[in-house]
Design a protein around this motif. Structure first.
Motif, PDB file in Angstrom:
ATOM      1  N   ASN A 130     -30.728  32.858  -1.306  1.00  0.00           N
ATOM      2  CA  ASN A 130     -31.209  31.635  -0.822  1.00  0.00           C
ATOM      3  C   ASN A 130     -32.534  31.065  -1.004  1.00  0.00           C
ATOM      4  OD1 ASN A 130     -31.277  29.414   0.975  1.00  0.00           O
ATOM      5  ND2 ASN A 130     -32.145  30.532   2.565  1.00  0.00           N
ATOM      6  N   ILE A 152     -23.851  33.564   0.699  1.00  0.00           N
ATOM      7  CA  ILE A 152     -25.317  33.369   0.671  1.00  0.00           C
ATOM      8  C   ILE A 152     -25.482  34.886   0.913  1.00  0.00           C
ATOM      9  CG2 ILE A 152     -27.567  33.231   1.751  1.00  0.00           C
ATOM     10  CD1 ILE A 152     -26.747  30.371   2.205  1.00  0.00           C
ATOM     11  N   SER A 208     -29.062  36.955   0.823  1.00  0.00           N
ATOM     12  CA  SER A 208     -30.507  36.611   0.984  1.00  0.00           C
ATOM     13  C   SER A 208     -31.459  37.737   1.780  1.00  0.00           C
ATOM     14  CB  SER A 208     -30.685  35.399   1.799  1.00  0.00           C
ATOM     15  OG  SER A 208     -31.891  35.217   1.997  1.00  0.00           O
ATOM     16  N   MET A 225     -31.003  31.931   9.142  1.00  0.00           N
ATOM     17  CA  MET A 225     -30.011  31.042   8.227  1.00  0.00           C
ATOM     18  C   MET A 225     -28.990  30.211   8.816  1.00  0.00           C
ATOM     19  SD  MET A 225     -30.255  33.258   4.513  1.00  0.00           S
ATOM     20  CE  MET A 225     -29.693  34.679   5.251  1.00  0.00           C
ATOM     21  N   THR A 274     -26.851  26.547   7.294  1.00  0.00           N
ATOM     22  CA  THR A 274     -26.387  26.851   5.900  1.00  0.00           C
ATOM     23  C   THR A 274     -25.203  25.962   5.936  1.00  0.00           C
ATOM     24  OG1 THR A 274     -24.815  28.856   6.850  1.00  0.00           O
ATOM     25  CG2 THR A 274     -26.957  28.937   5.552  1.00  0.00           C
ATOM     26  N   TYR A 300     -25.657  23.493   2.881  1.00  0.00           N
ATOM     27  CA  TYR A 300     -24.932  24.141   1.632  1.00  0.00           C
ATOM     28  C   TYR A 300     -23.569  24.100   1.828  1.00  0.00           C
ATOM     29  CZ  TYR A 300     -29.479  26.257   0.975  1.00  0.00           C
ATOM     30  OH  TYR A 300     -30.877  26.644   1.083  1.00  0.00           O
TER      31      TYR A 300
END
Lengths: 335, 335
Positions: B66, B182, B184, B191, B195, B199
């Motif tokens: 990320n 992801i 990360s 997150m 997300t 995303y």
């Protein structure tokens, strides 16, 4: 009007699929009654856009315990049978096991001493058989074992001992936009090689107990080595923890069969909106097994369903599935 | 012939979708060149059923770091900005922080002392700001913070600092049957609240570092409490471990930007068949930031891309993305 073509096609697709779906019973192995109705009414409520209980597809998460909920867990957990078979297969490389418990008990088929070794003994068996190889090596061992192992009573591969009514339920939920997950106390990497084939559940939707792994480079090639160290126990209090960690959303439906599933059902029930909590009661010694000790059923070592769990289910409107009364058929037909 | 209707519809659907897809450039923010071609050729190879490199949809797993790969990580990690803001917000309840490091450094905006407190100091900040509340409580705090926080240079919400070319890449992969994840070093529950929006990646496809949680019943209601104890660090050696634990499959494509992603790319590369490994190089001080120290770029504290990583990328055919040369645009257009 620009590009009406794809939209029209999509509408036709949906109409066709919906027409086919409504023409058949999605749960043919379930007897008619309040249990089956509870499932079908719940699914209708959360998937009808005009219902006050409508739940968007992304939030339609259902979690299932594995042992005793989706497949048989008697006379003992399948993973324990695997561990015992592995001890026997590895014994020639470990002469010391002949005189060391709990290995000696396994090699001598002495189930009493094995039981006496308790959780500590069980853990030793697991570590000796599940650790010390790479993740890909372990997957090969597990897949090979599932190909040859047979259940002592039903004489079928364990992968054919999924409960037919639950397989129908999984498929029915998925047809209605649910993402189906396993949340089991069993080993995550023991289950993953078979869940897609048996349940249609991909490895990334399997949550389970795990040992630690370590990234290493061997002969210039990266591997993940399995270590003899507990990473996470996905049972009891651990189930909501594992579900939150892996999914990051709260399920709206949860299915279990024992006290190990209690907290998963409590966690599911505590969310807002429509919820479905169900427990499989093994009350069918003839077609499968009968154990509790709830409802005066025999008390056994695997998959305990206590009277206190039964009481909690009844006070909270959780649905108890009677294998005997609610299921027309237990296993898939012989293949 | 029975029921030709649904099959015909499906074929028409596929033809329509494919015709629409081929009519446009899926990566409009990428300059033409070898980097863009590497992506498009890889996707074509693995998704063409007649290709020797064909990969079934279920195995099309792509993992993305990320910070610095999908969004800006300078002048410091977004999560660190959050922790600092939270220390300031919580300071009135902690008078002792005025004279205790690293809190004092945060309250006095003394970045030098903060840096001097090192990893241990950072961990103290994280525990003081990320633990001690329920998971739902933390989610509310994080979501609220994202609504008001602004990046010091770009003056935009952090949720608008996703890299436009990477957003296009994520969408392009998903259109071609990939499941995008992801992986990360950042906190998984930091997150997850953003997300999906930023995303298009749902919470269950986010892997990250975590602290432990504990199932508790408070006022008769079950909660998961966040504890001041590390559960898992999803960085460096931890990335393949986390990917294997959460997904149970090896990715066929992996994207990173720093030495923290090295093992994830090695693990991805070590699988059979077609593979794509890419690293974002921040070489664009004008439009974003420039740091390495690879390629003689400045060395900074966040998102180190060492010469040794560059060497490994070059010897192994991993593709290095130059922000300056390969990307027409860095961020999404102002909203």
């Amino acid at each position: 009007m620009k590009k009406p073509f794809p939209k029209l096609i999509v509408a036709l697709c949906l109409a066709a699929v919906s027409a086919i779906a409504s023409a058949r019973d999605p749960l043919p192995s379930w007897n008619e009654g309040t249990t089956k109705s509870a499932v079908m009414e719940f699914v209708a409520r959360v998937s009808d856009e005009n219902s006050p209980d409508y739940v968007p597809v992304t939030e339609r998460i259902a979690t299932f315990d594995n042992d005793g909920t989706l497949w048989t867990e008697h006379p003992m957990y399948t993973q324990l049978v695997f561990a015992i078979d592995r001890v026997k297969a590895l014994a020639p490389q470990h002469p010391e096991w002949k005189t060391t418990q709990p290995f000696q008990a396994v090699l001598e088929n002495d189930l009493k001493s094995l039981a006496a070794s308790g959780e500590k003994g069980l853990l030793q068996l697991v570590m000796a058989t599940h650790a010390g190889m790479s993740t890909t090596g372990f997957e090969t061992i597990v897949s090979g074992w599932f190909e040859t192992a047979r259940h002592p009573r039903f004489k079928r591969p364990y992968t054919e001992l999924g409960f037919q009514p639950m397989l129908e339920l999984l498929a029915y939920l998925r047809e209605n936009g649910f993402k189906t997950y396993i949340a089991s106390g069993g080993g995550i990497e023991f289950m993953r090689p078979m869940t897609e084939q048996v349940y249609g559940i991909p490895p990334e939707q399997v949550i389970g107990s795990s040992i630690k792994t370590r990234f290493e480079t061997q002969d210039g090639k990266p591997v993940l080595m399995r270590l003899a160290e507990i990473d996470f126990i996905d049972d009891k209090d651990g189930k909501p923890v594992g579900i939150n960690k892996f999914i990051g959303r709260r399920p709206i439906a949860a299915f279990g069969n024992s006290d190990g599933d209690r907290q998963m059902l409590e966690w599911t029930a505590a969310g807002d909106g429509a919820r479905l909590m169900m427990l499989v009661l093994h009350d069918d010694a003839e077609r499968e097994y009968a154990y509790g000790p709830a409802n005066g059923l025999p008390e056994t070592k695997f998959g305990t369903f206590t009277p206190s769990l039964m009481e909690e289910a009844q006070s909270n409107g959780w649905v108890v599935i009677s294998m005997k009364d609610d299921w027309k058929q237990i296993f898939t037909s012989a293949q």
